[in-house]
Design an enzyme around this catalytic site. Structure first.
Site, mmCIF file in Angstrom:
data_model
loop_
_atom_site.group_PDB
_atom_site.id
_atom_site.type_symbol
_atom_site.label_atom_id
_atom_site.label_comp_id
_atom_site.label_asym_id
_atom_site.label_seq_id
_atom_site.Cartn_x
_atom_site.Cartn_y
_atom_site.Cartn_z
ATOM 1 N N HIS A 49 3.186 -11.728 5.581
ATOM 2 C CA HIS A 49 3.236 -10.170 5.431
ATOM 3 C C HIS A 49 4.411 -9.578 6.001
ATOM 4 O O HIS A 49 4.281 -8.374 6.546
ATOM 5 C CB HIS A 49 1.956 -9.959 6.240
ATOM 6 C CG HIS A 49 1.047 -8.963 5.743
ATOM 7 N ND1 HIS A 49 0.047 -8.843 4.969
ATOM 8 C CD2 HIS A 49 1.344 -7.388 5.632
ATOM 9 C CE1 HIS A 49 -0.428 -7.677 4.632
ATOM 10 N NE2 HIS A 49 0.438 -6.827 5.029
ATOM 11 N N ARG A 106 4.617 -8.355 9.634
ATOM 12 C CA ARG A 106 3.853 -7.144 10.096
ATOM 13 C C ARG A 106 2.517 -7.402 10.716
ATOM 14 O O ARG A 106 1.984 -6.503 11.241
ATOM 15 C CB ARG A 106 3.486 -6.243 8.825
ATOM 16 C CG ARG A 106 4.875 -5.560 8.198
ATOM 17 C CD ARG A 106 4.698 -5.325 6.693
ATOM 18 N NE ARG A 106 3.972 -3.844 6.663
ATOM 19 C CZ ARG A 106 4.476 -2.706 6.552
ATOM 20 N NH1 ARG A 106 5.616 -2.706 6.927
ATOM 21 N NH2 ARG A 106 3.874 -1.473 6.257
ATOM 22 N N LYS A 124 -3.421 -14.717 -0.500
ATOM 23 C CA LYS A 124 -2.205 -14.386 0.072
ATOM 24 C C LYS A 124 -2.299 -14.404 1.571
ATOM 25 O O LYS A 124 -3.396 -14.011 2.040
ATOM 26 C CB LYS A 124 -1.939 -13.077 -0.660
ATOM 27 C CG LYS A 124 -0.627 -12.466 0.284
ATOM 28 C CD LYS A 124 -0.003 -11.260 -0.655
ATOM 29 C CE LYS A 124 1.533 -10.638 -0.102
ATOM 30 N NZ LYS A 124 0.998 -9.852 1.316
ATOM 31 N N THR A 135 -5.884 -11.079 0.015
ATOM 32 C CA THR A 135 -5.184 -11.060 1.104
ATOM 33 C C THR A 135 -5.775 -11.330 2.295
ATOM 34 O O THR A 135 -7.085 -10.523 2.774
ATOM 35 C CB THR A 135 -4.211 -9.738 1.303
ATOM 36 O OG1 THR A 135 -3.236 -9.470 0.378
ATOM 37 C CG2 THR A 135 -3.285 -9.857 2.511
ATOM 38 N N SER A 175 -1.950 -2.668 -4.726
ATOM 39 C CA SER A 175 -3.020 -3.169 -3.649
ATOM 40 C C SER A 175 -4.109 -2.210 -3.514
ATOM 41 O O SER A 175 -4.294 -1.134 -4.057
ATOM 42 C CB SER A 175 -1.838 -2.604 -2.288
ATOM 43 O OG SER A 175 -2.587 -2.522 -1.240
ATOM 44 N N ASP A 193 6.713 -14.760 -0.464
ATOM 45 C CA ASP A 193 7.336 -13.823 -0.085
ATOM 46 C C ASP A 193 7.485 -13.812 1.571
ATOM 47 O O ASP A 193 7.047 -14.690 2.245
ATOM 48 C CB ASP A 193 6.597 -12.607 -0.343
ATOM 49 C CG ASP A 193 5.529 -12.010 0.320
ATOM 50 O OD1 ASP A 193 5.456 -12.420 1.630
ATOM 51 O OD2 ASP A 193 4.824 -11.241 -0.095
ATOM 52 N N GLY A 196 0.899 -1.213 0.207
ATOM 53 C CA GLY A 196 0.007 -0.054 -0.004
ATOM 54 C C GLY A 196 0.791 1.296 0.063
ATOM 55 O O GLY A 196 2.156 1.070 0.519
ATOM 56 N N ARG A 198 1.603 -1.467 15.099
ATOM 57 C CA ARG A 198 2.999 -1.432 14.564
ATOM 58 C C ARG A 198 3.576 -0.144 15.528
ATOM 59 O O ARG A 198 3.167 0.916 15.440
ATOM 60 C CB ARG A 198 2.792 -1.111 13.431
ATOM 61 C CG ARG A 198 2.255 -2.347 12.485
ATOM 62 C CD ARG A 198 2.535 -2.455 11.001
ATOM 63 N NE ARG A 198 2.025 -3.611 10.629
ATOM 64 C CZ ARG A 198 1.021 -3.537 9.368
ATOM 65 N NH1 ARG A 198 1.095 -2.454 8.730
ATOM 66 N NH2 ARG A 198 0.430 -4.672 8.913
HETATM 67 C C1 LIG Z 1 5.204 -0.771 3.364
HETATM 68 C C2 LIG Z 1 4.207 -2.029 3.183
HETATM 69 C C3 LIG Z 1 3.000 -2.091 2.683
HETATM 70 C C4 LIG Z 1 2.391 -3.220 2.584
HETATM 71 N N1 LIG Z 1 0.959 -3.344 2.062
HETATM 72 C C5 LIG Z 1 0.335 -4.474 1.629
HETATM 73 C C6 LIG Z 1 -0.699 -4.559 1.101
HETATM 74 O O1 LIG Z 1 -1.253 -3.287 1.169
HETATM 75 N N2 LIG Z 1 -1.248 -5.597 0.662
HETATM 76 C C7 LIG Z 1 -0.876 -6.923 1.050
HETATM 77 O O2 LIG Z 1 -1.385 -7.861 0.480
HETATM 78 N N3 LIG Z 1 0.329 -6.877 1.605
HETATM 79 C C8 LIG Z 1 1.040 -5.706 1.936
HETATM 80 N N4 LIG Z 1 2.371 -5.735 2.467
HETATM 81 C C9 LIG Z 1 3.013 -7.095 2.522
HETATM 82 C C10 LIG Z 1 3.717 -7.579 1.518
HETATM 83 O O3 LIG Z 1 3.053 -7.640 0.230
HETATM 84 C C11 LIG Z 1 4.734 -8.633 1.652
HETATM 85 O O4 LIG Z 1 4.100 -10.006 2.170
HETATM 86 C C12 LIG Z 1 5.738 -8.342 2.698
HETATM 87 O O5 LIG Z 1 6.509 -7.013 2.343
HETATM 88 C C13 LIG Z 1 6.918 -9.445 2.605
HETATM 89 O O6 LIG Z 1 7.836 -9.189 3.569
HETATM 90 P P1 LIG Z 1 9.351 -8.644 2.910
HETATM 91 O O7 LIG Z 1 9.130 -7.105 2.484
HETATM 92 O O8 LIG Z 1 10.055 -8.372 4.597
HETATM 93 O O9 LIG Z 1 10.001 -9.485 2.332
HETATM 94 C C14 LIG Z 1 3.050 -4.526 2.728
HETATM 95 C C15 LIG Z 1 4.268 -4.402 3.065
HETATM 96 C C16 LIG Z 1 5.040 -3.114 3.264
HETATM 97 C C17 LIG Z 1 6.319 -3.486 3.632
#
Ligand SMILES: Cc1cc2nc3c(=O)[nH]c(=O)nc-3n(C[C@H](O)[C@H](O)[C@H](O)COP(=O)(O)O)c2cc1C
Length: 402
Positions: free
Chosen positions: A270, A273, A246, A159, A110, A301, A83, A168
Protein backbone atom coordinates in the site's frame (compact mmCIF):
# COMPACT_ATOMS: atom_id res chain seq x y z
CA UNK A 1 2.68 25.63 -31.13
CA UNK A 2 2.63 22.55 -28.90
CA UNK A 3 3.89 23.12 -25.41
CA UNK A 4 6.99 21.24 -24.42
CA UNK A 5 6.18 18.84 -21.59
CA UNK A 6 7.75 19.80 -18.29
CA UNK A 7 7.61 16.35 -16.73
CA UNK A 8 10.52 14.08 -17.50
CA UNK A 9 10.36 11.89 -14.40
CA UNK A 10 8.20 11.00 -11.41
CA UNK A 11 10.37 13.35 -9.35
CA UNK A 12 9.65 16.27 -11.73
CA UNK A 13 5.96 15.54 -11.29
CA UNK A 14 6.31 15.34 -7.52
CA UNK A 15 8.10 18.68 -7.26
CA UNK A 16 5.61 20.44 -9.53
CA UNK A 17 2.65 18.92 -7.66
CA UNK A 18 4.05 20.10 -4.37
CA UNK A 19 4.04 23.67 -5.70
CA UNK A 20 0.56 23.55 -7.23
CA UNK A 21 -1.44 21.63 -4.66
CA UNK A 22 -2.52 22.81 -1.23
CA UNK A 23 -0.31 21.26 1.38
CA UNK A 24 -3.21 19.22 2.78
CA UNK A 25 -3.83 17.59 -0.60
CA UNK A 26 -0.17 17.00 -1.44
CA UNK A 27 0.36 15.45 1.99
CA UNK A 28 -2.68 13.20 1.54
CA UNK A 29 -1.01 11.82 -1.61
CA UNK A 30 2.57 11.69 -0.41
CA UNK A 31 1.93 10.75 3.21
CA UNK A 32 2.35 7.29 4.68
CA UNK A 33 2.17 5.46 7.99
CA UNK A 34 4.33 6.39 10.96
CA UNK A 35 7.68 7.99 10.16
CA UNK A 36 7.16 7.09 6.48
CA UNK A 37 10.19 4.79 6.48
CA UNK A 38 8.39 2.01 4.60
CA UNK A 39 7.36 4.41 1.88
CA UNK A 40 10.96 5.56 1.39
CA UNK A 41 12.30 2.02 1.70
CA UNK A 42 9.98 0.84 -1.08
CA UNK A 43 11.84 3.18 -3.41
CA UNK A 44 15.37 2.95 -2.08
CA UNK A 45 15.44 -0.86 -2.29
CA UNK A 46 14.92 -0.57 -6.04
CA UNK A 47 18.27 1.25 -6.19
CA UNK A 48 19.99 -1.80 -4.68
CA UNK A 49 18.79 -4.03 -7.51
CA UNK A 50 21.01 -3.91 -10.59
CA UNK A 51 20.42 -5.02 -14.15
CA UNK A 52 23.05 -6.72 -16.31
CA UNK A 53 23.77 -4.81 -19.54
CA UNK A 54 24.14 -7.09 -22.59
CA UNK A 55 25.84 -6.33 -25.88
CA UNK A 56 25.05 -7.15 -29.50
CA UNK A 57 21.72 -8.81 -28.76
CA UNK A 58 18.92 -8.98 -31.31
CA UNK A 59 16.84 -6.08 -30.00
CA UNK A 60 16.10 -4.20 -33.25
CA UNK A 61 12.39 -4.82 -33.03
CA UNK A 62 11.09 -4.61 -29.48
CA UNK A 63 7.55 -4.87 -28.18
CA UNK A 64 6.10 -3.91 -24.83
CA UNK A 65 2.84 -5.75 -25.43
CA UNK A 66 1.94 -7.78 -22.38
CA UNK A 67 -0.69 -10.45 -21.99
CA UNK A 68 -2.29 -10.52 -18.57
CA UNK A 69 -5.39 -12.38 -17.35
CA UNK A 70 -6.34 -13.32 -20.88
CA UNK A 71 -6.01 -9.89 -22.44
CA UNK A 72 -3.31 -8.01 -24.35
CA UNK A 73 -2.17 -4.63 -23.05
CA UNK A 74 0.17 -2.22 -24.80
CA UNK A 75 2.49 -2.01 -21.78
CA UNK A 76 3.16 -4.17 -18.71
CA UNK A 77 1.64 -1.27 -16.78
CA UNK A 78 -1.59 -0.14 -15.19
CA UNK A 79 -2.73 2.58 -12.80
CA UNK A 80 -3.20 1.49 -9.18
CA UNK A 81 -6.46 2.09 -7.34
CA UNK A 82 -6.39 5.37 -5.47
CA UNK A 83 -9.22 7.03 -3.62
CA UNK A 84 -10.31 10.61 -4.27
CA UNK A 85 -8.12 11.20 -7.35
CA UNK A 86 -10.14 14.30 -8.24
CA UNK A 87 -8.48 16.04 -5.30
CA UNK A 88 -5.26 16.06 -7.33
CA UNK A 89 -7.03 17.59 -10.31
CA UNK A 90 -10.76 18.20 -10.80
CA UNK A 91 -10.87 16.00 -13.90
CA UNK A 92 -8.35 13.40 -12.75
CA UNK A 93 -10.70 10.43 -13.15
CA UNK A 94 -11.61 11.31 -16.74
CA UNK A 95 -7.93 11.86 -17.53
CA UNK A 96 -7.01 8.50 -16.00
CA UNK A 97 -9.77 6.89 -18.08
CA UNK A 98 -8.46 8.68 -21.18
CA UNK A 99 -4.98 7.32 -20.45
CA UNK A 100 -6.51 3.83 -20.33
CA UNK A 101 -7.88 4.33 -23.84
CA UNK A 102 -4.77 6.02 -25.26
CA UNK A 103 -2.31 3.55 -23.77
CA UNK A 104 -4.55 0.47 -23.76
CA UNK A 105 -3.84 0.00 -20.08
CA UNK A 106 -5.99 -1.10 -17.16
CA UNK A 107 -6.87 1.59 -14.64
CA UNK A 108 -8.55 1.01 -11.30
CA UNK A 109 -11.51 2.75 -9.78
CA UNK A 110 -11.34 2.66 -5.99
CA UNK A 111 -14.31 2.09 -3.71
CA UNK A 112 -13.27 5.46 -2.35
CA UNK A 113 -13.04 6.87 -5.88
CA UNK A 114 -14.36 10.29 -6.76
CA UNK A 115 -16.33 9.10 -9.81
CA UNK A 116 -19.16 6.63 -10.20
CA UNK A 117 -18.44 3.13 -11.41
CA UNK A 118 -20.71 3.36 -14.46
CA UNK A 119 -19.02 6.58 -15.64
CA UNK A 120 -15.49 5.27 -15.16
CA UNK A 121 -16.15 2.10 -17.15
CA UNK A 122 -17.70 4.11 -19.97
CA UNK A 123 -14.94 6.73 -20.07
CA UNK A 124 -12.26 4.04 -20.11
CA UNK A 125 -13.93 2.07 -22.87
CA UNK A 126 -14.26 -0.99 -20.62
CA UNK A 127 -10.63 -1.00 -19.47
CA UNK A 128 -11.33 -0.04 -15.84
CA UNK A 129 -11.10 -2.55 -13.01
CA UNK A 130 -13.09 -2.00 -9.82
CA UNK A 131 -11.35 -2.10 -6.43
CA UNK A 132 -13.40 -3.11 -3.42
CA UNK A 133 -12.93 -2.15 0.19
CA UNK A 134 -15.02 -4.03 2.69
CA UNK A 135 -17.63 -1.49 3.75
CA UNK A 136 -19.81 -1.53 6.86
CA UNK A 137 -20.99 -5.16 6.44
CA UNK A 138 -20.82 -8.09 4.03
CA UNK A 139 -24.28 -7.18 2.82
CA UNK A 140 -23.29 -3.61 1.96
CA UNK A 141 -20.06 -4.83 0.36
CA UNK A 142 -21.93 -7.31 -1.81
CA UNK A 143 -24.33 -4.57 -2.90
CA UNK A 144 -21.31 -2.70 -4.22
CA UNK A 145 -20.01 -5.86 -5.89
CA UNK A 146 -23.38 -6.43 -7.53
CA UNK A 147 -23.42 -2.84 -8.79
CA UNK A 148 -19.96 -3.33 -10.28
CA UNK A 149 -21.14 -6.50 -12.00
CA UNK A 150 -24.31 -4.85 -13.29
CA UNK A 151 -22.23 -1.94 -14.62
CA UNK A 152 -20.19 -4.42 -16.69
CA UNK A 153 -16.89 -4.66 -14.81
CA UNK A 154 -14.99 -7.84 -15.60
CA UNK A 155 -12.19 -7.52 -13.07
CA UNK A 156 -12.55 -6.95 -9.34
CA UNK A 157 -9.74 -6.24 -6.88
CA UNK A 158 -10.32 -6.90 -3.19
CA UNK A 159 -7.88 -4.86 -1.09
CA UNK A 160 -7.02 -6.66 2.15
CA UNK A 161 -4.15 -4.66 3.63
CA UNK A 162 -6.36 -2.08 5.31
CA UNK A 163 -8.03 -3.97 8.16
CA UNK A 164 -7.91 -0.62 9.93
CA UNK A 165 -6.80 2.62 8.34
CA UNK A 166 -3.37 3.52 9.66
CA UNK A 167 -2.60 6.73 11.43
CA UNK A 168 -1.10 9.07 8.87
CA UNK A 169 0.55 11.83 10.80
CA UNK A 170 0.52 14.39 7.99
CA UNK A 171 -3.25 14.01 7.60
CA UNK A 172 -3.77 14.41 11.33
CA UNK A 173 -1.59 17.53 11.46
CA UNK A 174 -3.39 19.04 8.49
CA UNK A 175 -6.85 18.10 9.75
CA UNK A 176 -7.50 16.06 6.59
CA UNK A 177 -10.55 13.83 6.82
CA UNK A 178 -13.59 12.64 4.92
CA UNK A 179 -16.15 14.04 5.18
CA UNK A 180 -14.06 17.21 5.08
CA UNK A 181 -14.46 19.73 7.90
CA UNK A 182 -12.73 23.03 7.12
CA UNK A 183 -10.37 24.45 9.71
CA UNK A 184 -8.85 27.97 9.60
CA UNK A 185 -5.51 26.35 8.75
CA UNK A 186 -7.07 24.51 5.78
CA UNK A 187 -8.82 27.62 4.52
CA UNK A 188 -5.53 29.51 4.59
CA UNK A 189 -3.86 26.63 2.75
CA UNK A 190 -6.56 26.76 0.02
CA UNK A 191 -6.36 30.56 -0.20
CA UNK A 192 -2.64 30.26 -0.91
CA UNK A 193 -3.40 27.93 -3.85
CA UNK A 194 -6.16 29.89 -5.64
CA UNK A 195 -5.83 28.09 -8.99
CA UNK A 196 -6.48 24.67 -7.43
CA UNK A 197 -9.17 26.05 -5.14
CA UNK A 198 -11.15 27.84 -7.87
CA UNK A 199 -11.03 24.98 -10.34
CA UNK A 200 -11.99 22.49 -7.63
CA UNK A 201 -14.93 24.63 -6.54
CA UNK A 202 -15.92 25.16 -10.17
CA UNK A 203 -16.08 21.43 -10.87
CA UNK A 204 -17.70 20.57 -7.53
CA UNK A 205 -15.88 19.45 -4.42
CA UNK A 206 -14.97 15.77 -4.91
CA UNK A 207 -16.66 13.17 -2.73
CA UNK A 208 -16.40 9.37 -2.59
CA UNK A 209 -18.96 7.94 -4.99
CA UNK A 210 -18.87 4.20 -4.55
CA UNK A 211 -18.32 3.27 -0.98
CA UNK A 212 -21.78 2.48 0.21
CA UNK A 213 -25.19 2.24 -1.29
CA UNK A 214 -26.80 2.31 2.14
CA UNK A 215 -27.16 6.06 2.28
CA UNK A 216 -24.55 6.42 5.02
CA UNK A 217 -21.73 8.83 4.30
CA UNK A 218 -18.24 7.54 3.72
CA UNK A 219 -16.12 7.23 6.87
CA UNK A 220 -12.49 6.98 5.83
CA UNK A 221 -11.43 5.64 9.22
CA UNK A 222 -14.10 2.93 9.52
CA UNK A 223 -12.82 -0.60 10.20
CA UNK A 224 -12.50 -2.84 7.15
CA UNK A 225 -11.66 -5.92 9.21
CA UNK A 226 -14.66 -7.73 7.74
CA UNK A 227 -12.54 -8.59 4.69
CA UNK A 228 -11.57 -11.98 6.18
CA UNK A 229 -11.14 -15.44 4.67
CA UNK A 230 -14.88 -16.18 4.87
CA UNK A 231 -15.63 -12.98 3.03
CA UNK A 232 -13.08 -13.81 0.36
CA UNK A 233 -14.58 -17.27 -0.14
CA UNK A 234 -18.07 -15.76 -0.41
CA UNK A 235 -16.80 -13.12 -2.80
CA UNK A 236 -15.17 -15.76 -5.00
CA UNK A 237 -18.45 -17.68 -5.09
CA UNK A 238 -20.35 -14.54 -6.03
CA UNK A 239 -18.05 -12.73 -8.48
CA UNK A 240 -18.09 -14.40 -11.91
CA UNK A 241 -15.27 -12.35 -13.41
CA UNK A 242 -11.55 -12.11 -12.70
CA UNK A 243 -10.78 -11.68 -9.02
CA UNK A 244 -7.54 -10.15 -7.75
CA UNK A 245 -6.52 -9.84 -4.07
CA UNK A 246 -4.40 -6.76 -3.34
CA UNK A 247 -2.09 -6.27 -0.41
CA UNK A 248 -0.63 -9.77 0.01
CA UNK A 249 2.89 -9.79 1.42
CA UNK A 250 3.17 -13.16 3.18
CA UNK A 251 3.77 -16.48 1.36
CA UNK A 252 1.30 -18.27 3.66
CA UNK A 253 -1.44 -15.78 2.80
CA UNK A 254 -0.52 -16.03 -0.88
CA UNK A 255 -0.95 -19.81 -0.92
CA UNK A 256 -4.28 -19.58 0.84
CA UNK A 257 -5.52 -16.90 -1.55
CA UNK A 258 -4.46 -19.04 -4.51
CA UNK A 259 -6.21 -22.10 -3.06
CA UNK A 260 -9.52 -20.18 -2.98
CA UNK A 261 -9.53 -19.85 -6.76
CA UNK A 262 -8.49 -16.20 -6.90
CA UNK A 263 -7.17 -15.34 -10.37
CA UNK A 264 -4.20 -13.17 -9.38
CA UNK A 265 -2.38 -11.79 -6.37
CA UNK A 266 -1.39 -8.13 -6.20
CA UNK A 267 1.80 -7.86 -4.13
CA UNK A 268 1.79 -4.44 -2.46
CA UNK A 269 2.35 -2.83 0.91
CA UNK A 270 0.00 0.00 0.00
CA UNK A 271 2.93 2.31 -0.67
CA UNK A 272 3.94 2.16 2.99
CA UNK A 273 0.68 3.79 3.99
CA UNK A 274 -0.33 1.03 6.40
CA UNK A 275 2.65 -0.42 8.35
CA UNK A 276 5.82 1.58 8.68
CA UNK A 277 7.84 -1.50 9.63
CA UNK A 278 6.72 -3.46 6.59
CA UNK A 279 9.51 -4.86 4.40
CA UNK A 280 10.02 -3.17 1.05
CA UNK A 281 7.47 -4.57 -1.36
CA UNK A 282 10.14 -5.36 -3.96
CA UNK A 283 11.93 -7.59 -1.41
CA UNK A 284 8.71 -9.52 -0.85
CA UNK A 285 7.99 -10.08 -4.51
CA UNK A 286 10.45 -12.97 -5.19
CA UNK A 287 9.34 -14.62 -1.96
CA UNK A 288 5.71 -14.56 -3.06
CA UNK A 289 6.71 -15.72 -6.55
CA UNK A 290 8.52 -18.66 -5.03
CA UNK A 291 5.47 -19.57 -2.94
CA UNK A 292 2.90 -19.45 -5.73
CA UNK A 293 4.99 -20.98 -8.49
CA UNK A 294 6.23 -19.70 -11.83
CA UNK A 295 2.95 -19.37 -13.68
CA UNK A 296 0.48 -17.96 -11.16
CA UNK A 297 -0.39 -14.32 -12.14
CA UNK A 298 1.19 -11.64 -9.94
CA UNK A 299 0.76 -7.90 -10.01
CA UNK A 300 3.05 -5.56 -8.16
CA UNK A 301 3.14 -2.00 -6.85
CA UNK A 302 4.78 0.13 -4.15
CA UNK A 303 7.78 2.28 -4.92
CA UNK A 304 7.74 2.03 -8.72
CA UNK A 305 9.03 5.35 -10.05
CA UNK A 306 10.41 4.69 -13.54
CA UNK A 307 10.69 2.17 -16.34
CA UNK A 308 13.80 0.53 -14.91
CA UNK A 309 11.83 -0.20 -11.73
CA UNK A 310 9.16 -1.83 -13.88
CA UNK A 311 11.74 -4.07 -15.56
CA UNK A 312 13.25 -4.98 -12.18
CA UNK A 313 9.84 -5.90 -10.77
CA UNK A 314 9.17 -8.14 -13.77
CA UNK A 315 12.60 -9.74 -13.39
CA UNK A 316 11.77 -10.47 -9.76
CA UNK A 317 8.51 -12.21 -10.56
CA UNK A 318 5.79 -9.69 -11.45
CA UNK A 319 3.65 -10.28 -14.52
CA UNK A 320 2.17 -6.81 -14.40
CA UNK A 321 3.16 -3.59 -12.63
CA UNK A 322 0.99 -0.77 -11.32
CA UNK A 323 1.89 2.89 -10.77
CA UNK A 324 0.50 4.77 -7.80
CA UNK A 325 1.61 8.14 -6.43
CA UNK A 326 3.47 9.31 -9.58
CA UNK A 327 0.11 9.35 -11.40
CA UNK A 328 -1.41 11.71 -8.84
CA UNK A 329 1.73 13.87 -8.80
CA UNK A 330 1.56 14.20 -12.59
CA UNK A 331 -2.15 15.02 -12.54
CA UNK A 332 -1.63 17.53 -9.73
CA UNK A 333 1.27 19.08 -11.62
CA UNK A 334 -0.26 19.40 -15.08
CA UNK A 335 -3.57 17.54 -15.37
CA UNK A 336 -4.06 15.19 -18.33
CA UNK A 337 -0.97 16.53 -20.16
CA UNK A 338 1.11 15.75 -17.07
CA UNK A 339 -0.20 12.20 -16.91
CA UNK A 340 0.48 11.66 -20.61
CA UNK A 341 4.07 12.94 -20.20
CA UNK A 342 4.62 10.65 -17.24
CA UNK A 343 3.34 7.58 -19.10
CA UNK A 344 5.52 8.53 -22.06
CA UNK A 345 8.54 8.55 -19.74
CA UNK A 346 7.63 5.12 -18.35
CA UNK A 347 7.08 3.61 -21.79
CA UNK A 348 10.33 5.03 -23.17
CA UNK A 349 12.29 3.92 -20.11
CA UNK A 350 10.97 0.37 -20.29
CA UNK A 351 11.76 0.15 -23.98
CA UNK A 352 15.25 1.65 -23.67
CA UNK A 353 16.05 -0.46 -20.61
CA UNK A 354 15.13 -3.58 -22.56
CA UNK A 355 17.50 -2.49 -25.34
CA UNK A 356 20.33 -2.11 -22.82
CA UNK A 357 19.83 -5.54 -21.29
CA UNK A 358 19.38 -7.32 -24.61
CA UNK A 359 15.69 -8.12 -24.30
CA UNK A 360 13.14 -7.67 -27.08
CA UNK A 361 9.95 -8.92 -25.41
CA UNK A 362 8.50 -8.39 -21.95
CA UNK A 363 8.03 -12.14 -21.44
CA UNK A 364 11.79 -12.63 -21.84
CA UNK A 365 12.58 -10.50 -18.78
CA UNK A 366 13.56 -12.86 -15.98
CA UNK A 367 16.09 -13.33 -13.20
CA UNK A 368 18.90 -13.67 -15.74
CA UNK A 369 18.54 -9.97 -16.52
CA UNK A 370 19.59 -9.13 -12.95
CA UNK A 371 23.20 -8.43 -12.06
CA UNK A 372 24.90 -10.09 -9.14
CA UNK A 373 28.28 -8.84 -7.92
CA UNK A 374 29.07 -12.20 -6.34
CA UNK A 375 27.42 -14.70 -8.63
CA UNK A 376 29.00 -17.86 -7.31
CA UNK A 377 29.99 -17.07 -3.71
CA UNK A 378 30.61 -20.40 -2.02
CA UNK A 379 28.82 -19.82 1.23
CA UNK A 380 25.89 -17.81 0.02
CA UNK A 381 24.67 -15.61 -2.74
CA UNK A 382 23.90 -11.96 -2.42
CA UNK A 383 20.30 -11.49 -1.42
CA UNK A 384 19.24 -10.87 -4.98
CA UNK A 385 21.89 -12.92 -6.77
CA UNK A 386 20.82 -15.19 -9.61
CA UNK A 387 21.39 -18.42 -7.72
CA UNK A 388 19.29 -17.30 -4.79
CA UNK A 389 16.63 -16.11 -7.16
CA UNK A 390 16.66 -19.29 -9.16
CA UNK A 391 16.05 -21.10 -5.87
CA UNK A 392 13.55 -18.49 -4.81
CA UNK A 393 11.60 -18.89 -8.00
CA UNK A 394 11.43 -22.64 -7.78
CA UNK A 395 7.82 -23.30 -6.85
CA UNK A 396 6.90 -24.84 -3.53
CA UNK A 397 4.20 -26.61 -5.43
CA UNK A 398 2.79 -26.18 -8.90
CA UNK A 399 -0.32 -24.03 -8.93
CA UNK A 400 -3.53 -25.52 -10.21
CA UNK A 401 -4.25 -23.91 -13.58
CA UNK A 402 -7.79 -22.76 -14.04
C1 LIG B 1 -3.63 8.97 -2.35
C2 LIG B 1 -3.67 7.48 -2.37
C3 LIG B 1 -4.87 6.84 -2.23
C4 LIG B 1 -4.92 5.45 -2.26
N1 LIG B 1 -6.16 4.82 -2.21
C5 LIG B 1 -6.22 3.48 -2.36
C6 LIG B 1 -7.48 2.85 -2.45
O1 LIG B 1 -8.53 3.50 -2.39
N2 LIG B 1 -7.49 1.50 -2.60
C7 LIG B 1 -6.34 0.75 -2.67
O2 LIG B 1 -6.41 -0.47 -2.83
N3 LIG B 1 -5.13 1.35 -2.61
C8 LIG B 1 -5.04 2.68 -2.47
N4 LIG B 1 -3.82 3.29 -2.45
C9 LIG B 1 -2.59 2.48 -2.60
C10 LIG B 1 -2.20 2.33 -4.07
O3 LIG B 1 -3.10 1.51 -4.75
C11 LIG B 1 -0.81 1.69 -4.21
O4 LIG B 1 -0.79 0.46 -3.55
C12 LIG B 1 0.31 2.59 -3.68
O5 LIG B 1 0.09 3.93 -4.07
C13 LIG B 1 1.66 2.10 -4.19
O6 LIG B 1 2.72 2.83 -3.64
P1 LIG B 1 3.47 3.98 -4.46
O7 LIG B 1 2.43 4.97 -4.85
O8 LIG B 1 4.43 4.58 -3.49
O9 LIG B 1 4.14 3.34 -5.62
C14 LIG B 1 -3.74 4.68 -2.40
C15 LIG B 1 -2.51 5.35 -2.52
C16 LIG B 1 -2.47 6.74 -2.51
C17 LIG B 1 -1.15 7.41 -2.67
Amino acid sequence: MTRRPSIFSSEDARIAAQKRLPRMIFDFIEGAAGREVASRRNQSRFDDILLQPRAMADIGSRTLTTRFLGRDYALPLGIAPMGMCNLAHPRADTQIAQAAVDWQMPVCLSSAGSSGLVDMLRWSDGLAWFQLYFGQSSEVSFQTVDRAHAAGYETLILTVDVPEVSRRIRDQRNGFGLPFRPTPQALLDFAQHPRWTFSTLLHGVPAPQNFASSGKSFDRTASRAGADWHFLQALRDRWPGKLIVKGITSPEDALRVRSLGVDAIYVSNHGGRQLDSAPAAIDLLPIIRRAVGPSYPLLFDSGVRNGEDVVKAIALGADFVMIGRPVLYALGAAGGAGLQSLLQCFAQDIDLTMAQIGIARIEDIDTRTLFSAVPQAASGDTLLGPRTLATALRPLQEPARK
